[in-house]
Design a protein around this motif. Structure first.
Motif, mmCIF file in Angstrom:
data_model
loop_
_atom_site.group_PDB
_atom_site.id
_atom_site.type_symbol
_atom_site.label_atom_id
_atom_site.label_comp_id
_atom_site.label_asym_id
_atom_site.label_seq_id
_atom_site.Cartn_x
_atom_site.Cartn_y
_atom_site.Cartn_z
ATOM 1 N N VAL A 133 0.833 -1.204 0.000
ATOM 2 C CA VAL A 133 0.000 0.000 0.000
ATOM 3 C C VAL A 133 0.871 1.260 0.000
ATOM 4 O O VAL A 133 0.606 2.213 -0.732
ATOM 5 C CB VAL A 133 -0.947 0.005 1.221
ATOM 6 C CG1 VAL A 133 -1.558 1.380 1.414
ATOM 7 C CG2 VAL A 133 -2.046 -1.013 1.028
ATOM 8 N N THR A 134 1.934 1.246 0.797
ATOM 9 C CA THR A 134 2.810 2.419 0.841
ATOM 10 C C THR A 134 3.347 2.740 -0.541
ATOM 11 O O THR A 134 3.230 3.858 -1.037
ATOM 12 C CB THR A 134 4.024 2.140 1.748
ATOM 13 O OG1 THR A 134 3.557 1.551 2.943
ATOM 14 C CG2 THR A 134 4.779 3.404 2.056
ATOM 15 N N VAL A 135 3.928 1.718 -1.166
ATOM 16 C CA VAL A 135 4.570 1.961 -2.452
ATOM 17 C C VAL A 135 3.538 2.340 -3.510
ATOM 18 O O VAL A 135 3.724 3.287 -4.267
ATOM 19 C CB VAL A 135 5.385 0.728 -2.875
ATOM 20 C CG1 VAL A 135 5.886 0.881 -4.295
ATOM 21 C CG2 VAL A 135 6.538 0.526 -1.918
ATOM 22 N N LEU A 136 2.411 1.617 -3.531
ATOM 23 C CA LEU A 136 1.411 1.905 -4.554
ATOM 24 C C LEU A 136 0.849 3.311 -4.416
ATOM 25 O O LEU A 136 0.632 3.999 -5.399
ATOM 26 C CB LEU A 136 0.275 0.894 -4.480
ATOM 27 C CG LEU A 136 0.543 -0.406 -5.216
ATOM 28 C CD1 LEU A 136 -0.698 -1.267 -5.198
ATOM 29 C CD2 LEU A 136 0.957 -0.131 -6.647
ATOM 30 N N GLY A 137 0.614 3.722 -3.179
ATOM 31 C CA GLY A 137 0.094 5.067 -2.964
ATOM 32 C C GLY A 137 1.032 6.096 -3.560
ATOM 33 O O GLY A 137 0.625 6.972 -4.316
ATOM 34 N N LEU A 138 2.318 5.943 -3.231
ATOM 35 C CA LEU A 138 3.288 6.901 -3.762
ATOM 36 C C LEU A 138 3.391 6.786 -5.274
ATOM 37 O O LEU A 138 3.542 7.769 -5.981
ATOM 38 C CB LEU A 138 4.656 6.656 -3.120
ATOM 39 C CG LEU A 138 4.660 6.824 -1.613
ATOM 40 C CD1 LEU A 138 6.027 6.479 -1.052
ATOM 41 C CD2 LEU A 138 4.290 8.246 -1.238
ATOM 42 N N GLU A 139 3.278 5.546 -5.770
ATOM 43 C CA GLU A 139 3.428 5.332 -7.193
ATOM 44 C C GLU A 139 2.220 5.842 -7.978
ATOM 45 O O GLU A 139 2.311 6.064 -9.176
ATOM 46 C CB GLU A 139 3.640 3.842 -7.484
ATOM 47 C CG GLU A 139 4.964 3.312 -6.965
ATOM 48 C CD GLU A 139 6.127 3.704 -7.855
ATOM 49 O OE1 GLU A 139 5.902 3.935 -9.045
ATOM 50 O OE2 GLU A 139 7.250 3.810 -7.339
ATOM 51 N N PHE A 140 1.082 5.996 -7.306
ATOM 52 C CA PHE A 140 -0.088 6.466 -8.033
ATOM 53 C C PHE A 140 0.166 7.868 -8.583
ATOM 54 O O PHE A 140 -0.169 8.169 -9.723
ATOM 55 C CB PHE A 140 -1.337 6.463 -7.151
ATOM 56 C CG PHE A 140 -2.563 6.918 -7.900
ATOM 57 C CD1 PHE A 140 -3.155 6.097 -8.836
ATOM 58 C CD2 PHE A 140 -3.107 8.175 -7.691
ATOM 59 C CE1 PHE A 140 -4.266 6.511 -9.558
ATOM 60 C CE2 PHE A 140 -4.219 8.596 -8.400
ATOM 61 C CZ PHE A 140 -4.798 7.763 -9.332
ATOM 62 N N GLY A 141 0.784 8.697 -7.756
ATOM 63 C CA GLY A 141 1.167 10.025 -8.227
ATOM 64 C C GLY A 141 2.062 9.903 -9.445
ATOM 65 O O GLY A 141 1.880 10.594 -10.443
ATOM 66 N N GLY A 142 3.007 8.958 -9.367
ATOM 67 C CA GLY A 142 3.910 8.720 -10.482
ATOM 68 C C GLY A 142 3.151 8.284 -11.731
ATOM 69 O O GLY A 142 3.436 8.744 -12.835
ATOM 70 N N VAL A 196 3.175 25.670 -15.283
ATOM 71 C CA VAL A 196 3.162 25.961 -13.844
ATOM 72 C C VAL A 196 1.923 25.358 -13.195
ATOM 73 O O VAL A 196 2.001 24.689 -12.150
ATOM 74 C CB VAL A 196 3.208 27.490 -13.604
ATOM 75 C CG1 VAL A 196 2.964 27.791 -12.122
ATOM 76 C CG2 VAL A 196 4.545 28.048 -14.044
ATOM 77 N N ALA A 197 0.764 25.547 -13.830
ATOM 78 C CA ALA A 197 -0.473 25.031 -13.243
ATOM 79 C C ALA A 197 -0.423 23.516 -13.139
ATOM 80 O O ALA A 197 -0.797 22.930 -12.123
ATOM 81 C CB ALA A 197 -1.664 25.460 -14.101
ATOM 82 N N TYR A 198 0.101 22.867 -14.182
ATOM 83 C CA TYR A 198 0.192 21.408 -14.172
ATOM 84 C C TYR A 198 1.090 20.935 -13.029
ATOM 85 O O TYR A 198 0.734 20.050 -12.253
ATOM 86 C CB TYR A 198 0.749 20.918 -15.505
ATOM 87 C CG TYR A 198 1.025 19.439 -15.554
ATOM 88 C CD1 TYR A 198 0.001 18.536 -15.785
ATOM 89 C CD2 TYR A 198 2.306 18.936 -15.349
ATOM 90 C CE1 TYR A 198 0.234 17.180 -15.805
ATOM 91 C CE2 TYR A 198 2.558 17.582 -15.376
ATOM 92 C CZ TYR A 198 1.521 16.706 -15.615
ATOM 93 O OH TYR A 198 1.763 15.362 -15.627
ATOM 94 N N LEU A 199 2.267 21.576 -12.912
ATOM 95 C CA LEU A 199 3.192 21.152 -11.854
ATOM 96 C C LEU A 199 2.594 21.392 -10.470
ATOM 97 O O LEU A 199 2.756 20.594 -9.557
ATOM 98 C CB LEU A 199 4.539 21.876 -12.011
ATOM 99 C CG LEU A 199 5.350 21.396 -13.216
ATOM 100 C CD1 LEU A 199 6.594 22.238 -13.396
ATOM 101 C CD2 LEU A 199 5.736 19.933 -13.056
ATOM 102 N N MET A 200 1.882 22.516 -10.311
ATOM 103 C CA MET A 200 1.258 22.789 -9.012
ATOM 104 C C MET A 200 0.224 21.719 -8.675
ATOM 105 O O MET A 200 0.126 21.263 -7.535
ATOM 106 C CB MET A 200 0.579 24.169 -9.019
ATOM 107 C CG MET A 200 1.520 25.350 -9.029
ATOM 108 S SD MET A 200 2.874 25.202 -7.866
ATOM 109 C CE MET A 200 1.972 25.178 -6.331
ATOM 110 N N ILE A 201 -0.536 21.323 -9.698
ATOM 111 C CA ILE A 201 -1.553 20.291 -9.447
ATOM 112 C C ILE A 201 -0.893 18.970 -9.082
ATOM 113 O O ILE A 201 -1.331 18.264 -8.169
ATOM 114 C CB ILE A 201 -2.454 20.145 -10.694
ATOM 115 C CG1 ILE A 201 -3.384 21.353 -10.760
ATOM 116 C CG2 ILE A 201 -3.268 18.861 -10.624
ATOM 117 C CD1 ILE A 201 -4.228 21.405 -12.003
ATOM 118 N N VAL A 202 0.204 18.650 -9.778
ATOM 119 C CA VAL A 202 0.907 17.395 -9.462
ATOM 120 C C VAL A 202 1.450 17.436 -8.034
ATOM 121 O O VAL A 202 1.336 16.463 -7.278
ATOM 122 C CB VAL A 202 2.037 17.135 -10.489
ATOM 123 C CG1 VAL A 202 2.926 15.997 -10.028
ATOM 124 C CG2 VAL A 202 1.441 16.807 -11.847
#
Lengths: 325, 327
Positions: A247-256, A290-296
């Motif tokens: 769960v830890t890794v997947l959560g972080l990887e979801f952003g990726g 900028v907007a895209y990076l802020m959202i990410v």
């Protein structure tokens, strides 16, 4: 728990503030959008008018201050190219990317955990070695190449699945989704598999490593000594323990997954955020970038928070530390 | 034997591990009996095969190990050759086991309640509420205060001693006729050790369960066991009542073990130690396994010593037993 969440929210605000500064300055260093935007035949007066209109004649700190004031009101600026609000452009394309990322994540979990656990339980079996060899391929083959090969095989040679676009969509709660129509689902399948391959391999390896470690723990032996069935030992005692790292890794990887679906979206012409950011980078469309990076950044911060909360549900020892904090 | 009936008879048990380097004869011809309600101490150094003996009885020897020979007769039934489901229905039901490290035996992510109720439900078709009641009663029985609340807790909210009590409560849930305790006090403080010893002894008496107490600590086993079997290199080298073994050890190894326990008499003296190390069980040479470390060994020890019964109730495997006190 509440104290923990409030503290984490405050930390998140700091992270977002620092990131906004870095992103804003970084994008300004990359290049001058005026060269890209202005008709080469325009005269000096015309050029200066455009620069003034875009606010690019102001010093950087003033531009940033202006950006922050607007951003706090939900306005991340208008796209230089489209003339529309950057936020709106991104949000329009967000459902497509999220749908793709969630589909890829589901595939990774639904296939990866059982395969990994099986490979961990019988490490010497032939099929278990096959799974592990497959996961090495999933790790090492470049995603764009696999995507192109999949199009070659399934779209061009076999003609089973379409190769580009989202197909038919239906609105669900005001958001257009593909997976509810037959046509949309067939369009979703190839890009979702392509995007999930890396995560699938990761989940398989995590689940296998977790299983190999947990299976020799005393609590598994004790569970067997209680006379529990093998099914219960694996599905309850083992699985709940190996879910923590997964769960830890997947959560972080979801952003990726969301942030780096750029490649898959480009290969399969999937109309998502990834394709937008690539185009905007080419055209130095600063507000969109900028907007895209802020959202990410915001997304990563939220995902981290959610992971911590889910983690504390899975592992009771974390919960106790929270109350102490 | 202590009781009229025997709960467990082990005959010629051999458990071997088939590793890449060769066959490790972890248990190599072990025989003993445990009477009803009796506590038998199984004593030996690390690697003497005492734990593997315990796991062989409960059918949980990890591959590449397996029971290759012998009989394990529990309540009149031979456990060797039972299929997986038959063994499963015995485990935690008629035969229970307690492990060494209470920090590791309870699953850290499951509530005590879950871990106890599942043990009841694995062997009985009863409503969950009734299983929960049984769990609560068992916690109360091992001396855990406010068992109702504690059922909702997770293992990390208990101290080591309390966790071992929970493990004992789980072992007792289905009223087993035999409990195998694999060094259950080794990982605990001395004061807690005493409490657990007392508790285990009391519960055995109350429930009539027999117990095999596996330990390397002679002092512990002397306080709790009715009889003692001393294991060395996969074999039982000496067996007898606790009083006989402690007062008149006949095997040189047992004498060495007892001699190396510090006492008031040895204060200021150099403490006795058995020279050398436990032999590797891989490709063990024939003959007495202890001869390399034994002070009285000679050429006769190159031959395998057969079990003998020099005294009533005693079993010995030695060519040169020390029997002077008994004569």
């Amino acid at each position: 728990m509440t104290v923990f969440i409030i503290r984490r929210l405050l930390q998140s605000v700091v992270v977002v503030a620092v990131m906004s500064l870095l992103v804003f300055v970084g994008v300004n260093i990359v290049g001058d959008p005026v060269d890209m935007l202005i008709n080469p035949e325009a005269d000096q007066a015309e050029i200066e008018r455009v620069i003034r209109d875009l606010g690019l004649d102001r010093p950087l700190h003033e531009q940033y201050g202006y950006f922050v004031v607007n951003a706090l009101q939900g306005d991340l600026g208008d796209s230089f190219i489209f003339g529309q609000p950057a936020l709106q452009l991104i949000i329009e394309r967000m459902p497509a990317t999220f749908e793709l990322a969630i589909a890829a994540l589901l595939l990774a979990v639904v296939l990866g955990i059982p395969l990994g656990v099986l490979a961990g339980l019988r490490p010497d079996a032939g099929w278990s070695r096959t799974i592990m060899a497959g996961s090495i391929l999933g790790f090492s083959l470049p995603s764009f190449w696999v995507g192109i090969m999949m199009i070659m095989l399934f779209a061009v040679m076999l003609g089973w699945l379409p190769s580009t676009g989202r197909g038919d969509t239906v609105p669900v709660l005001g958001v257009e989704v593909s997976f509810l129509t037959r046509d949309g689902l067939s369009h979703l399948l190839l890009p979702a598999i392509n995007l999930s391959l890396f995560k699938l391999s990761l989940v398989i390896r995590l689940a296998r490593a977790g299983t190999r470690e947990a299976i020799h723990q005393d609590y598994i032996k004790f569970a067997r000594a209680k006379g529990l069935s093998e099914t219960r030992v694996v599905l309850v005692h083992l699985l709940k323990n190996i879910m923590i790292p997964v769960v830890t890794v997947l959560g972080l990887e979801f952003g990726g997954l969301v942030a780096f679906s750029v490649v898959t979206e480009s290969v399969f012409a999937w109309p998502g955020m990834g394709k937008l950011i690539i185009d905007s980078l080419h055209e130095l469309d600063r507000p969109v970038v900028v907007a895209y990076l802020m959202i990410v950044v915001l997304m990563f911060v939220i995902i981290n928070l959610v992971v911590d909360i889910v983690y504390s549900i899975l592992d009771p020892r974390v919960r106790l530390q929270d109350t102490r904090a | 034997m202590a009781g009229d009936e025997t709960t467990l008879t082990v005959e010629g048990l051999k458990t071997h591990f088939f590793t890449k380097a060769g066959v490790v004869k972890a248990v190599d011809g072990v025989s003993f009996e445990v009477g009803k309600g009796e506590i038998m101490g199984l004593v030996g150094e690390s690697g003497s095969g005492k734990s593997v003996t315990g796991f062989s009885i409960i059918g949980l020897v990890d591959p590449p190990g397996r029971v290759v020979e012998g009989r394990i007769i529990h309540d009149g039934r031979d456990l060797v050759g039972l299929d997986d489901e038959q063994m499963r229905s015995l485990r935690g039901n008629r035969i229970a086991m307690i492990f060494q490290d209470p920090m590791m035996t309870l699953n850290p992510v499951l509530r005590i309640e879950t871990q106890m109720v599942e043990a009841v439900l694995a062997h009985n078709t009863v409503p969950a509420a009734q299983a929960r009641e049984a769990a609560r009663d068992a916690l109360g029985q091992v001396g855990i205060p406010s068992p109702d609340e504690r059922l909702r807790a997770y293992p990390h909210q208990f101290s080591g001693g309390m966790r071992q009590r929970v493990a004992i409560a789980i072992a007792l849930l289905n009223r087993p006729s035999l409990i195998i305790a694999d060094e259950p006090t080794t990982a605990l403080d001395v004061t807690i050790q005493g409490q657990i010893l007392y508790e285990a002894q009391k519960l055995c008496r109350e429930t009539g369960a027999s117990m095999i107490w596996i330990t390397h600590d002679l002092a512990v086993v002397a306080g709790i066991a009715d009889r003692i079997s001393v294991m060395y290199a996969g074999r039982i080298v000496e067996q007898g009542t606790t009083a006989d073994i402690i007062d008149q050890p006949a095997h040189p190894y047992t004498r060495g073990l007892i001699g190396s326990v510090p006492s008031r008499n040895t204060r200021g003296d150099r403490l006795f130690q058995i020279p050398g190390m436990t032999p590797s069980l891989l490709n063990l040479a024939p003959g007495c396994a202890f001869r390399e470390r034994c002070s009285v060994a000679d050429d006769t020890c190159l031959a395998e010593p057969e079990p003998s019964h020099p005294l009533p109730g005693r079993v010995l495997r030695c060519h040169h037993p020390v029997l002077e006190v008994a004569q």
